[in-house]
Design a protein around this motif. Structure first.
Motif, PDB file in Angstrom:
ATOM      1  N   LYS A  59       0.905  -1.322   0.212  1.00  0.00           N
ATOM      2  CA  LYS A  59      -0.015   0.004  -0.071  1.00  0.00           C
ATOM      3  C   LYS A  59       0.881   1.390   0.030  1.00  0.00           C
ATOM      4  CE  LYS A  59      -3.976   2.123   2.526  1.00  0.00           C
ATOM      5  NZ  LYS A  59      -4.913   1.941   3.617  1.00  0.00           N
ATOM      6  N   GLY A  60       0.500   1.948  -0.648  1.00  0.00           N
ATOM      7  CA  GLY A  60       1.381   3.355  -1.045  1.00  0.00           C
ATOM      8  C   GLY A  60       2.258   3.480  -1.994  1.00  0.00           C
ATOM      9  N   LYS A  61       2.709   2.071  -2.609  1.00  0.00           N
ATOM     10  CA  LYS A  61       3.745   2.224  -3.569  1.00  0.00           C
ATOM     11  C   LYS A  61       3.002   2.373  -5.057  1.00  0.00           C
ATOM     12  CE  LYS A  61       7.313   0.300  -1.299  1.00  0.00           C
ATOM     13  NZ  LYS A  61       8.252   1.269  -0.925  1.00  0.00           N
ATOM     14  N   SER A  62       3.635   3.188  -5.816  1.00  0.00           N
ATOM     15  CA  SER A  62       3.237   3.272  -7.104  1.00  0.00           C
ATOM     16  C   SER A  62       3.161   2.252  -8.140  1.00  0.00           C
ATOM     17  CB  SER A  62       3.753   4.454  -7.677  1.00  0.00           C
ATOM     18  OG  SER A  62       4.980   4.486  -8.178  1.00  0.00           O
ATOM     19  N   LEU A  63       2.711   2.096  -9.186  1.00  0.00           N
ATOM     20  CA  LEU A  63       2.524   1.074 -10.251  1.00  0.00           C
ATOM     21  C   LEU A  63       4.023   1.214 -10.658  1.00  0.00           C
ATOM     22  CD1 LEU A  63       1.245  -1.005 -11.857  1.00  0.00           C
ATOM     23  CD2 LEU A  63       0.427   0.722 -13.337  1.00  0.00           C
ATOM     24  N   LYS A  64       4.738   2.533 -10.926  1.00  0.00           N
ATOM     25  CA  LYS A  64       6.043   2.436 -11.343  1.00  0.00           C
ATOM     26  C   LYS A  64       7.030   1.826 -10.308  1.00  0.00           C
ATOM     27  CE  LYS A  64       5.844   6.824 -14.382  1.00  0.00           C
ATOM     28  NZ  LYS A  64       6.000   5.885 -15.405  1.00  0.00           N
ATOM     29  N   ASP A  65       6.886   2.277  -8.780  1.00  0.00           N
ATOM     30  CA  ASP A  65       7.766   1.575  -7.976  1.00  0.00           C
ATOM     31  C   ASP A  65       7.754   0.109  -8.210  1.00  0.00           C
ATOM     32  OD1 ASP A  65       8.460   4.065  -7.024  1.00  0.00           O
ATOM     33  OD2 ASP A  65       6.545   3.667  -5.529  1.00  0.00           O
ATOM     34  N   LEU A  66       6.385  -0.690  -8.365  1.00  0.00           N
ATOM     35  CA  LEU A  66       6.297  -2.207  -8.531  1.00  0.00           C
ATOM     36  C   LEU A  66       6.882  -2.518  -9.799  1.00  0.00           C
ATOM     37  CD1 LEU A  66       2.473  -2.895  -7.718  1.00  0.00           C
ATOM     38  CD2 LEU A  66       4.397  -2.401  -6.223  1.00  0.00           C
ATOM     39  N   LEU A  67       6.797  -1.844 -11.039  1.00  0.00           N
ATOM     40  CA  LEU A  67       7.700  -2.242 -12.110  1.00  0.00           C
ATOM     41  C   LEU A  67       9.072  -2.233 -11.884  1.00  0.00           C
ATOM     42  CD1 LEU A  67       5.345  -0.499 -14.710  1.00  0.00           C
ATOM     43  CD2 LEU A  67       6.078  -2.893 -14.928  1.00  0.00           C
ATOM     44  N   ASP A  68       9.700  -1.141 -11.280  1.00  0.00           N
ATOM     45  CA  ASP A  68      10.990  -1.085 -10.864  1.00  0.00           C
ATOM     46  C   ASP A  68      11.567  -2.371 -10.311  1.00  0.00           C
ATOM     47  OD1 ASP A  68      11.328   1.490 -12.256  1.00  0.00           O
ATOM     48  OD2 ASP A  68      11.096   2.592 -10.591  1.00  0.00           O
ATOM     49  N   VAL A  69      10.718  -2.735  -9.402  1.00  0.00           N
ATOM     50  CA  VAL A  69      11.190  -3.764  -8.409  1.00  0.00           C
ATOM     51  C   VAL A  69      10.846  -5.267  -8.920  1.00  0.00           C
ATOM     52  CG1 VAL A  69      10.945  -4.790  -6.156  1.00  0.00           C
ATOM     53  CG2 VAL A  69      10.944  -2.307  -6.418  1.00  0.00           C
ATOM     54  N   TYR A  70       9.705  -5.356  -9.426  1.00  0.00           N
ATOM     55  CA  TYR A  70       9.176  -6.909  -9.710  1.00  0.00           C
ATOM     56  C   TYR A  70       9.436  -7.143 -11.007  1.00  0.00           C
ATOM     57  CZ  TYR A  70       7.400  -6.911  -5.107  1.00  0.00           C
ATOM     58  OH  TYR A  70       7.393  -6.623  -3.762  1.00  0.00           O
ATOM     59  N   LYS A  71       9.365  -6.139 -12.072  1.00  0.00           N
ATOM     60  CA  LYS A  71       9.647  -6.059 -13.567  1.00  0.00           C
ATOM     61  C   LYS A  71       8.828  -7.462 -14.148  1.00  0.00           C
ATOM     62  CE  LYS A  71      14.504  -4.470 -13.366  1.00  0.00           C
ATOM     63  NZ  LYS A  71      14.316  -3.702 -12.044  1.00  0.00           N
ATOM     64  N   PHE A  87       3.610   0.385 -18.022  1.00  0.00           N
ATOM     65  CA  PHE A  87       2.539  -0.529 -18.015  1.00  0.00           C
ATOM     66  C   PHE A  87       1.812  -0.521 -19.210  1.00  0.00           C
ATOM     67  CE2 PHE A  87      -1.512  -2.251 -16.494  1.00  0.00           C
ATOM     68  CZ  PHE A  87      -0.929  -3.422 -16.039  1.00  0.00           C
ATOM     69  N   PRO A  88       1.637  -1.571 -19.796  1.00  0.00           N
ATOM     70  CA  PRO A  88       1.114  -1.374 -21.359  1.00  0.00           C
ATOM     71  C   PRO A  88      -0.590  -0.970 -21.400  1.00  0.00           C
ATOM     72  CG  PRO A  88       1.211  -3.778 -20.857  1.00  0.00           C
ATOM     73  CD  PRO A  88       1.951  -3.155 -19.794  1.00  0.00           C
ATOM     74  N   LEU A  89      -1.313  -1.045 -20.332  1.00  0.00           N
ATOM     75  CA  LEU A  89      -2.652  -0.885 -20.724  1.00  0.00           C
ATOM     76  C   LEU A  89      -3.297   0.303 -19.543  1.00  0.00           C
ATOM     77  CD1 LEU A  89      -4.305  -4.437 -20.816  1.00  0.00           C
ATOM     78  CD2 LEU A  89      -3.403  -3.172 -22.591  1.00  0.00           C
ATOM     79  N   LEU A  90      -4.181   1.201 -19.703  1.00  0.00           N
ATOM     80  CA  LEU A  90      -5.057   2.013 -19.228  1.00  0.00           C
ATOM     81  C   LEU A  90      -6.451   1.368 -18.968  1.00  0.00           C
ATOM     82  CD1 LEU A  90      -5.375   4.774 -17.691  1.00  0.00           C
ATOM     83  CD2 LEU A  90      -5.522   5.696 -20.106  1.00  0.00           C
ATOM     84  N   ILE A  91      -6.864   1.406 -17.759  1.00  0.00           N
ATOM     85  CA  ILE A  91      -8.171   0.836 -17.439  1.00  0.00           C
ATOM     86  C   ILE A  91      -9.066   1.823 -16.974  1.00  0.00           C
ATOM     87  CG2 ILE A  91      -9.292  -0.874 -16.246  1.00  0.00           C
ATOM     88  CD1 ILE A  91      -7.401  -2.024 -18.338  1.00  0.00           C
ATOM     89  N   LYS A  92     -10.019   1.713 -17.340  1.00  0.00           N
ATOM     90  CA  LYS A  92     -11.122   2.987 -17.002  1.00  0.00           C
ATOM     91  C   LYS A  92     -12.485   2.531 -16.900  1.00  0.00           C
ATOM     92  CE  LYS A  92      -8.772   6.670 -19.919  1.00  0.00           C
ATOM     93  NZ  LYS A  92      -9.253   7.651 -21.063  1.00  0.00           N
ATOM     94  N   PHE A  93     -13.289   3.367 -16.242  1.00  0.00           N
ATOM     95  CA  PHE A  93     -14.814   3.433 -16.148  1.00  0.00           C
ATOM     96  C   PHE A  93     -15.091   4.808 -16.371  1.00  0.00           C
ATOM     97  CE2 PHE A  93     -14.411   0.106 -12.769  1.00  0.00           C
ATOM     98  CZ  PHE A  93     -14.899  -1.221 -13.532  1.00  0.00           C
ATOM     99  N   ILE A  94     -16.093   5.122 -17.505  1.00  0.00           N
ATOM    100  CA  ILE A  94     -16.471   6.333 -18.003  1.00  0.00           C
ATOM    101  C   ILE A  94     -17.959   6.569 -17.716  1.00  0.00           C
ATOM    102  CG2 ILE A  94     -16.387   7.718 -20.168  1.00  0.00           C
ATOM    103  CD1 ILE A  94     -14.072   6.227 -21.307  1.00  0.00           C
ATOM    104  N   ASP A  95     -18.147   7.795 -17.491  1.00  0.00           N
ATOM    105  CA  ASP A  95     -19.792   8.119 -17.481  1.00  0.00           C
ATOM    106  C   ASP A  95     -19.832   9.291 -18.285  1.00  0.00           C
ATOM    107  OD1 ASP A  95     -22.517   8.710 -16.935  1.00  0.00           O
ATOM    108  OD2 ASP A  95     -21.718   9.833 -15.034  1.00  0.00           O
TER     109      ASP A  95
END
Length: 323
Positions: A59-71, A87-95
Motif C-alpha cells: 500500500k502506498g507504492k506506485s505502479l512505477k515502483d512495482l515495475l522497478d522492483v518486480y519487473k 505498464f501497457p494498459l490503461l483501465i477506465k470506467f467512463i460516465d
C-alpha cells in the motif's frame, strides 16, 4: 520475490470532465468532490497519473515502483521485454452525462512520431445505458477524405456518422483510425493501450463556463483516419457461466467475459498479468495466501508471477484482461 506479491487494488484517479456526470459516484461509489466525474482511471501508468496501491503490504507504492522492483514478475517476461518499465494498459470506467466529442486516435507509428507515445486501440463494454442512448462508431456510408472534409466544413458531420442504440452488455472494439464517441447516458468499462492521445474533430459547438470552446485537432486527425475500415466493430461473444468467454483479442490485449456463481480454481497460463474489472455483483479472489474482495466498479491486478488462484462468488460478472 513472489512471496511479496498478491492481488493488487489501486486508488482510482478521478477526472472532472465537461461531459461527466454523477453515476461513478452514485452507482459505483467513487468518492469525489468533483462536480462532473467523467472518468475513473482504475489502473494507469500515464505520465502524471500513476496508480497507487491501496491494499496490503505494498500500500502506498506506485505502479512505477512495482515495475522497478518486480519487473517481469509483475507483467510477464515478454511484456517486460517489450514495454520495459511502462505498464501497457490503461483501465477506465467512463460516465457520459453528455455526448463526448467526436474523435479518433492515432496508430503506434504516428503516435510515436508525433507524441512519443503508444497509439490508442481500445474497447468498450457497456455496463449501464439510459433508454435510447447511443454510441457513435464509424461512418454510416462509404467514406473518402474529400467527402469527410466537406461534411466537416459544412458542419454536417453527424449526417455521416453511425449511431448505435446500446444496452448493458453491448461491446465495441475501437481500432486506431476509426471515428467514435460515447453518447450521453452511457457508462462503459474501457480497456486501452497506455496512451492519452486523442484527436478531437467536433465537440458539438459547446463552450465551458468561461465561454471557450475546447481545442480541435483536425489538422492532425486527417492523417490518422483509416477511411477503408470494415464495419467489424460490434463484438459478439458467448456468456457461458463459470468459464472465460473471449470477447476481444488483439495484439494489445485480450478481454474475456466471466460470469461466476460458484468457486473457480484458475490458472494463469499466459506470460502476463491478469486484470479483473467487476461490472456486476461481487467476488473474492484468493492468491498466494491473500484474499481480496472485489465489487461492482472495482478493479484488481494479479501479477504475472501468480500462476494459481481462486475466484469465488454467488453472482458476479468480471471482465478478464491480459496482454
Amino acid at each position: 520475490m513472489i512471496n511479496n506479491l498478491y492481488p493488487l487494488k489501486f486508488t482510482p484517479i478521478l477526472k472532472d470532465k465537461i461531459w461527466g456526470g454523477q453515476k461513478l459516484k452514485t452507482i459505483l461509489n467513487k468518492n469525489s468532490d468533483l462536480p462532473n466525474v467523467g472518468e475513473s482511471w482504475e489502473i494507469s501508468d500515464v505520465e502524471g497519473d500513476t496508480s497507487i496501491v491501496n491494499n496490503g503490504s505494498l500500500k502506498g507504492k506506485s505502479l512505477k515502483d512495482l515495475l522497478d522492483v518486480y519487473k517481469e514478475e509483475l507483467i510477464g517476461k515478454h511484456n517486460y521485454k517489450t514495454f520495459k518499465n511502462k505498464f501497457p494498459l490503461l483501465i477506465k470506467f467512463i460516465d457520459a452525462k453528455e455526448d463526448l466529442s467526436i474523435q479518433l486516435h492515432p496508430n503506434d507509428e504516428l503516435a510515436a512520431k508525433r507524441h512519443n507515445s503508444f497509439g490508442k486501440t481500445e474497447m468498450w463494454y457497456v455496463f449501464q445505458a439510459d433508454p435510447g442512448s447511443n454510441l457513435i462508431v464509424g461512418f454510416n456510408q462509404e467514406m473518402t477524405p474529400e467527402k469527410y472534409l466537406k461534411h466537416l466544413n459544412d458542419k454536417t458531420l453527424t449526417q455521416i456518422l453511425n449511431f448505435d442504440e446500446v444496452k448493458e452488455g453491448d461491446t465495441y472494439f475501437v481500432e486506431v483510425g476509426r471515428v467514435h464517441a460515447i453518447g450521453a447516458g452511457v457508462m462503459v468499462a474501457e480497456i486501452q493501450q497506455t496512451s492519452d492521445i486523442t484527436y478531437r474533430v467536433y465537440d458539438w459547438d459547446r463552450v465551458d463556463s468561461e465561454g471557450n470552446e475546447r481545442e480541435l485537432h483536425n489538422d492532425l486527425a486527417i492523417d490518422a483516419f483509416d477511411f477503408d475500415m470494415p464495419d467489424n466493430f460490434r463484438v459478439t461473444y458467448d456468456k457461458t457461466p463459470n468459464q472465460s468467454n473471449e470477447m476481444v483479442s488483439c495484439p494489445y490485449f485480450t478481454t474475456n467475459y466471466l460470469r461466476i456463481n460458484q468457486t473457480l480454481q484458475k490458472e494463469n497460463n499466459h506470460d502476463s498479468f491478469i486484470i479483473y474489472m467487476c461490472v456486476d455483483g461481487d467476488a473474492e479472489i484468493t492468491a498466494n495466501g491473500s484474499s481480496e474482495h472485489i465489487k461492482k466498479g472495482e478493479t484488481m491486478l494479479l501479477p504475472a508471477a501468480i500462476k494459481q488462484f481462486e475466484i469465488s462468488s454467488k453472482n458476479a460478472t468480471l471482465l478478464e484482461v491480459y496482454v
